[in-house]
Every structure is written in C-alpha cells, then in structure tokens.
Write a protein that holds these residues in place. Sequence first.
Motif, short mmCIF file in Angstrom:
data_model
loop_
_atom_site.label_atom_id
_atom_site.label_comp_id
_atom_site.label_asym_id
_atom_site.label_seq_id
_atom_site.Cartn_x
_atom_site.Cartn_y
_atom_site.Cartn_z
N ALA A 1 30.49 21.12 63.97
CA ALA A 1 31.79 19.89 64.82
C ALA A 1 32.80 20.87 63.96
CB ALA A 1 30.98 18.92 64.42
N THR A 2 33.96 20.37 64.58
CA THR A 2 35.56 20.35 63.87
C THR A 2 36.46 19.76 64.70
OG1 THR A 2 37.42 22.28 63.21
CG2 THR A 2 35.67 22.64 65.33
N THR A 3 37.12 19.13 63.61
CA THR A 3 38.84 18.17 64.09
C THR A 3 40.21 19.65 64.02
OG1 THR A 3 39.42 18.01 61.70
CG2 THR A 3 37.69 15.80 62.74
N TRP B 1 30.12 18.20 55.23
CA TRP B 1 31.15 18.22 55.71
C TRP B 1 32.13 18.81 54.79
CZ3 TRP B 1 35.02 15.04 54.76
CH2 TRP B 1 34.76 13.97 54.24
N ALA B 2 33.11 19.32 55.03
CA ALA B 2 34.88 19.33 54.09
C ALA B 2 35.56 19.89 55.08
CB ALA B 2 33.66 21.21 53.60
N ALA C 1 43.48 21.95 55.74
CA ALA C 1 43.75 20.94 56.87
C ALA C 1 42.71 20.52 57.73
CB ALA C 1 43.94 22.51 57.61
N ALA C 2 41.88 21.26 59.04
CA ALA C 2 40.67 20.58 59.89
C ALA C 2 39.32 19.93 58.71
CB ALA C 2 40.32 21.38 60.64
N ARG C 3 38.37 18.80 59.35
CA ARG C 3 37.74 18.97 58.99
C ARG C 3 36.51 20.56 59.75
NH1 ARG C 3 37.00 12.40 58.24
NH2 ARG C 3 37.72 12.40 60.73
N TYR C 4 35.33 20.03 58.72
CA TYR C 4 34.43 20.81 59.43
C TYR C 4 32.52 20.25 59.45
CZ TYR C 4 37.48 24.64 60.87
OH TYR C 4 38.09 25.43 61.55
#
Length: 188
Positions: free
Chosen positions: A41-43, A76-77, A82-85
């Motif tokens: 999942a990513t933002t 998660w990180a 920038a984005a979270r994964y």
Amino acid sequence: MSPPERRAGVFVLAGPTSVGKGTVVNRLRELHPEIFVSVSATTRAPRPGEVEGVHYHFVSEQTFDTLIATEGLLEWAVVHGAARYGTPREPVERAVAQGRTVLLEIDLQGARQVRTSYPQARQIFLAPPSWDELVRRLVGRGTETPEQQHRRLATAREELAAAEEFDEIVVNGEIDETVARLVELLSL
C-alpha cells in the motif's frame, strides 16, 4: 541427486531505488506464478502505467492511518521523505497459512521492521553492479524530478551501506542471472 526441497516461507527482497526490484520480481512472477508477491500500500500517486492492486494499493493518508492503527500492516515506512509505503498483513498471513512462498518487495526500513516482527523471514538485498549504473537507471527511467532523484540517491547511499545486514546479497547485473539466483535462494 534429488532437487532441493521447496522451502515455503517469507522472503524479503530489498535494495536501493532503481536497482531493478520491480523488474526482477515481475520476471520471477512470470516464471513462478505460484509465488505470492505482496502488493504494498502507498500514499503516493500512481506513476504512468501502474495499476491499482497490481503494482500497489494506492490509498489516502487517512486509510493508511487506519491500517497502522488496526495493525493491518506488517511494516510501514516513509520513503524518500515523501510517501508512506507498507505491507498489508492479512494477504501475507493467508498465503503463509496456505504453505505458499511469500515475497515482500520492500525498502530497508521495512526490512528492518520485518526482521523484528517476523524473524524467520529470509532477507535478500538486491545490489546494483555499480553506483554509476544505479544513477544511470534512476535518471533513465525519467519518473522523478532532479530534486526527487537527488533525494532518492541520498537514501540509496544509506541503503547500500546496510547491505551486510541481510542474509544474502544478490547483484542485479543481468536479469536472467539475477532471477536464477533468486530461484535458487527461494528453492523453487
């Protein structure tokens, strides 16, 4: 001599930006569709050609927060500042229960979390043949601005310095050789 016994389990594949993790995993999946490859999942927004549920689960910040709060992620990180994964927990646990080989394609931060939360996972670091080749691959894909490239390369230096933390290091020079080595490590 009999072939090695197939080893179901969880394997982590991590490495710096543009090392070719996605390309290698796609080829591995073509040759061995029985492998369960976790979809992160990513933002971040999708890149051209990326498909929801195939390449990533593209989620809102709020949905990601809910996944964290409900322990719906194995790891998660925030990546590249920038984005979270993150790796959704339920599909991985279901595949493990089915006795399937599971591959997590994640970053260094995620690999470190999995090392703590799922210590039986084998950790494989995918390394570039050289720093210059890594830079060439990043610039050549043309999906990031120069500022994003600079940030990703700074992160890549830190990730490369951590390669020795992993159970195995595989250099991704020629894709068929790289995939053959991964098949060997996964005992497929």
